[in-house]
Design a protein around this motif. Structure first.
Motif, PDB file in Angstrom:
ATOM      1  N   ASN A   1      83.004  72.372  40.266  1.00  0.00           N
ATOM      2  CA  ASN A   1      82.050  73.046  39.388  1.00  0.00           C
ATOM      3  C   ASN A   1      80.612  72.678  39.735  1.00  0.00           C
ATOM      4  OD1 ASN A   1      82.510  70.437  38.479  1.00  0.00           O
ATOM      5  ND2 ASN A   1      82.607  70.977  36.310  1.00  0.00           N
ATOM      6  N   LEU A   2      80.385  71.438  40.194  1.00  0.00           N
ATOM      7  CA  LEU A   2      79.051  71.060  40.653  1.00  0.00           C
ATOM      8  C   LEU A   2      78.743  71.709  41.995  1.00  0.00           C
ATOM      9  CD1 LEU A   2      79.476  68.819  38.430  1.00  0.00           C
ATOM     10  CD2 LEU A   2      78.059  67.355  39.882  1.00  0.00           C
ATOM     11  N   LEU A   3      79.721  71.698  42.896  1.00  0.00           N
ATOM     12  CA  LEU A   3      79.504  72.310  44.209  1.00  0.00           C
ATOM     13  C   LEU A   3      79.103  73.768  44.088  1.00  0.00           C
ATOM     14  CD1 LEU A   3      82.273  71.034  46.659  1.00  0.00           C
ATOM     15  CD2 LEU A   3      79.832  70.503  46.655  1.00  0.00           C
ATOM     16  N   ALA A   4      79.708  74.478  43.153  1.00  0.00           N
ATOM     17  CA  ALA A   4      79.372  75.880  42.979  1.00  0.00           C
ATOM     18  C   ALA A   4      77.880  76.056  42.685  1.00  0.00           C
ATOM     19  CB  ALA A   4      80.207  76.490  41.858  1.00  0.00           C
ATOM     20  N   GLU A   5      77.334  75.193  41.841  1.00  0.00           N
ATOM     21  CA  GLU A   5      75.912  75.300  41.507  1.00  0.00           C
ATOM     22  C   GLU A   5      75.027  74.847  42.665  1.00  0.00           C
ATOM     23  OE1 GLU A   5      72.772  74.369  37.859  1.00  0.00           O
ATOM     24  OE2 GLU A   5      74.902  73.843  37.645  1.00  0.00           O
ATOM     25  N   TYR A   6      75.510  73.905  43.463  1.00  0.00           N
ATOM     26  CA  TYR A   6      74.746  73.456  44.617  1.00  0.00           C
ATOM     27  C   TYR A   6      74.770  74.488  45.753  1.00  0.00           C
ATOM     28  CZ  TYR A   6      74.915  68.706  42.597  1.00  0.00           C
ATOM     29  OH  TYR A   6      74.787  67.607  41.778  1.00  0.00           O
ATOM     30  N   LEU A   7      75.905  75.143  45.959  1.00  0.00           N
ATOM     31  CA  LEU A   7      76.096  75.973  47.155  1.00  0.00           C
ATOM     32  C   LEU A   7      75.831  77.464  46.961  1.00  0.00           C
ATOM     33  CD1 LEU A   7      77.370  73.327  48.196  1.00  0.00           C
ATOM     34  CD2 LEU A   7      79.142  74.695  49.287  1.00  0.00           C
ATOM     35  N   LEU A   8      76.363  78.042  45.884  1.00  0.00           N
ATOM     36  CA  LEU A   8      76.313  79.500  45.768  1.00  0.00           C
ATOM     37  C   LEU A   8      74.894  80.080  45.746  1.00  0.00           C
ATOM     38  CD1 LEU A   8      79.334  80.238  43.416  1.00  0.00           C
ATOM     39  CD2 LEU A   8      79.031  81.017  45.771  1.00  0.00           C
ATOM     40  N   PRO A   9      73.878  79.381  45.204  1.00  0.00           N
ATOM     41  CA  PRO A   9      72.532  79.956  45.255  1.00  0.00           C
ATOM     42  C   PRO A   9      71.995  80.161  46.678  1.00  0.00           C
ATOM     43  CG  PRO A   9      72.638  78.295  43.542  1.00  0.00           C
ATOM     44  CD  PRO A   9      73.920  78.192  44.321  1.00  0.00           C
ATOM     45  N   PHE A  10      72.564  79.472  47.670  1.00  0.00           N
ATOM     46  CA  PHE A  10      72.137  79.641  49.057  1.00  0.00           C
ATOM     47  C   PHE A  10      72.754  80.885  49.712  1.00  0.00           C
ATOM     48  CE2 PHE A  10      71.604  75.000  48.606  1.00  0.00           C
ATOM     49  CZ  PHE A  10      70.372  74.811  49.203  1.00  0.00           C
ATOM     50  N   VAL A  11      73.840  81.393  49.142  1.00  0.00           N
ATOM     51  CA  VAL A  11      74.667  82.387  49.832  1.00  0.00           C
ATOM     52  C   VAL A  11      74.257  83.808  49.466  1.00  0.00           C
ATOM     53  CG1 VAL A  11      77.035  83.158  50.243  1.00  0.00           C
ATOM     54  CG2 VAL A  11      76.571  80.740  49.798  1.00  0.00           C
ATOM     55  N   ARG A  12      74.140  84.645  50.469  1.00  0.00           N
ATOM     56  CA  ARG A  12      73.859  86.071  50.231  1.00  0.00           C
ATOM     57  C   ARG A  12      75.089  86.720  49.602  1.00  0.00           C
ATOM     58  NH1 ARG A  12      76.846  89.091  53.533  1.00  0.00           N
ATOM     59  NH2 ARG A  12      77.577  88.198  55.516  1.00  0.00           N
ATOM     60  N   VAL A  13      74.867  87.803  48.869  1.00  0.00           N
ATOM     61  CA  VAL A  13      76.001  88.559  48.332  1.00  0.00           C
ATOM     62  C   VAL A  13      76.818  89.102  49.506  1.00  0.00           C
ATOM     63  CG1 VAL A  13      76.691  90.578  46.994  1.00  0.00           C
ATOM     64  CG2 VAL A  13      74.788  89.147  46.205  1.00  0.00           C
ATOM     65  N   GLY A  14      78.108  88.877  49.459  1.00  0.00           N
ATOM     66  CA  GLY A  14      78.979  89.240  50.574  1.00  0.00           C
ATOM     67  C   GLY A  14      79.278  88.070  51.484  1.00  0.00           C
ATOM     68  N   GLY A  15      78.534  86.966  51.320  1.00  0.00           N
ATOM     69  CA  GLY A  15      78.783  85.765  52.098  1.00  0.00           C
ATOM     70  C   GLY A  15      79.827  84.896  51.426  1.00  0.00           C
ATOM     71  N   ARG A  16      79.924  83.647  51.885  1.00  0.00           N
ATOM     72  CA  ARG A  16      80.982  82.761  51.390  1.00  0.00           C
ATOM     73  C   ARG A  16      80.492  81.341  51.189  1.00  0.00           C
ATOM     74  NH1 ARG A  16      83.221  86.509  54.716  1.00  0.00           N
ATOM     75  NH2 ARG A  16      85.251  87.405  54.162  1.00  0.00           N
ATOM     76  N   MET A  17      81.189  80.664  50.320  1.00  0.00           N
ATOM     77  CA  MET A  17      81.041  79.227  50.097  1.00  0.00           C
ATOM     78  C   MET A  17      82.338  78.572  50.554  1.00  0.00           C
ATOM     79  SD  MET A  17      80.936  77.397  46.331  1.00  0.00           S
ATOM     80  CE  MET A  17      81.927  75.920  46.047  1.00  0.00           C
ATOM     81  N   LEU A  18      82.210  77.441  51.253  1.00  0.00           N
ATOM     82  CA  LEU A  18      83.377  76.685  51.693  1.00  0.00           C
ATOM     83  C   LEU A  18      83.259  75.250  51.208  1.00  0.00           C
ATOM     84  CD1 LEU A  18      85.944  76.088  53.334  1.00  0.00           C
ATOM     85  CD2 LEU A  18      84.485  75.829  55.371  1.00  0.00           C
ATOM     86  N   ALA A  19      84.219  74.839  50.389  1.00  0.00           N
ATOM     87  CA  ALA A  19      84.286  73.447  49.933  1.00  0.00           C
ATOM     88  C   ALA A  19      85.428  72.759  50.650  1.00  0.00           C
ATOM     89  CB  ALA A  19      84.502  73.394  48.424  1.00  0.00           C
ATOM     90  N   MET A  20      85.118  71.682  51.369  1.00  0.00           N
ATOM     91  CA  MET A  20      86.128  70.906  52.080  1.00  0.00           C
ATOM     92  C   MET A  20      86.504  69.724  51.190  1.00  0.00           C
ATOM     93  SD  MET A  20      84.393  71.114  55.887  1.00  0.00           S
ATOM     94  CE  MET A  20      85.854  70.478  56.723  1.00  0.00           C
ATOM     95  N   LYS A  21      87.716  69.795  50.654  1.00  0.00           N
ATOM     96  CA  LYS A  21      88.135  68.870  49.610  1.00  0.00           C
ATOM     97  C   LYS A  21      89.391  68.114  49.996  1.00  0.00           C
ATOM     98  CE  LYS A  21      86.457  68.973  46.059  1.00  0.00           C
ATOM     99  NZ  LYS A  21      85.347  68.161  45.509  1.00  0.00           N
ATOM    100  N   GLY A  22      89.762  67.149  49.145  1.00  0.00           N
ATOM    101  CA  GLY A  22      91.016  66.438  49.304  1.00  0.00           C
ATOM    102  C   GLY A  22      92.186  67.328  48.908  1.00  0.00           C
TER     103      GLY A  22
END
Length: 242
Positions: A153-174
């Motif tokens: 939930n924190l990563l979403a706020e950190y990452l998604l504002p950087f991404v253009r519509v149609g782009g992607r966010m990738l979280a590398m997790k355990g």
């Protein structure tokens, strides 16, 4: 020796790696080891096999799992010692990679690596919340990625504002994600994201794996996000306000 380990394992993972790229990984490892002796950047395993698997192959493992076409711009948020941004930049020379970190000494190290390896990349000394409000960075990237930085939930706020519509966010997790994903549903929706898929990324010869969480940017992020530095951590987006 490190080069051959990387080449062999990358081949087993169906990731095309050239001798020149393997050599850049070896140079990066040498610079990381030397810098870490002077100031603590990250954990650098003494065992080369461990370093190859946990630091480098793990970072490039998304390339073996349905890497999207058309990734020309990539931002690594909370890059630290360069994971995963530097390894991805080595493997994706045509993509422009921006590494964002809040600590000056880490950014200076990243800049030295970029210069020494002649990477198509740049390192920016900013907190994620401030960087994502810069017009030249906000909603400009095909992909935003982070590795072991924060809960979903924190990563979403950190990452998604950087991404253009149609782009992607990738979280590398355990490997354990169920709880995080359940709590992240509201944040993803609020910030314009939509969960695409979760994949297990394995490394040859290892009995552990990490999870790759792919999120599509379905709508623009509201202007009020990200909130001021420190606020997302103190008041994470979990449930909608009533």
């Amino acid at each position: 020796m490190l080069e051959q380990m990387l080449l062999t394992s990358a081949r087993e993972m169906s990731i095309p790696m050239t001798d020149a790229q393997a050599d850049k990984f070896a140079q990066y490892h040498a610079m990381l080891t030397e810098a870490n002796a002077r100031f603590n950047l990250t954990r650098v395993p003494d065992d080369l096999r461990e370093a190859a698997d946990r630091n480098y192959l793990d970072c490039v493992s998304p390339l073996a799992h349905g890497w999207p076409e058309g990734i020309h711009t990539l931002v690594d948020v909370g890059s630290g010692a360069g994971f995963p941004g530097i390894p991805l930049s080595i493997m994706l020379p045509e993509a422009h990679v921006v590494l964002v970190d809040a600590l000056g000494k880490r950014v200076k190290f990243l800049q030295s690596v970029i210069a020494a390896l002649h990477l198509n990349a740049e390192a920016v000394h900013l907190r994620a919340e401030d960087a994502a409000r810069r017009p030249e960075l906000r909603e400009r990237f095909d992909l935003a990625v982070a590795r072991a930085v924060a809960p979903m939930n924190l990563l979403a706020e950190y990452l998604l504002p950087f991404v253009r519509v149609g782009g992607r966010m990738l979280a590398m997790k355990g490997p354990s994600l169920e709880g995080e994903l359940a709590e992240a549903g509201y944040a993803l929706s609020e910030l314009g994201g939509r969960l695409d898929r979760v994949e297990s990324a394995k490394i040859p010869g290892r009995d552990w794996s990490h999870s790759l969480v792919w999120v599509e940017k379905a709508a623009p992020t509201p202007e009020k996000y990200p909130r001021k530095p420190g606020v997302p951590e103190k008041r994470p987006l979990i449930v909608a306000k009533k």
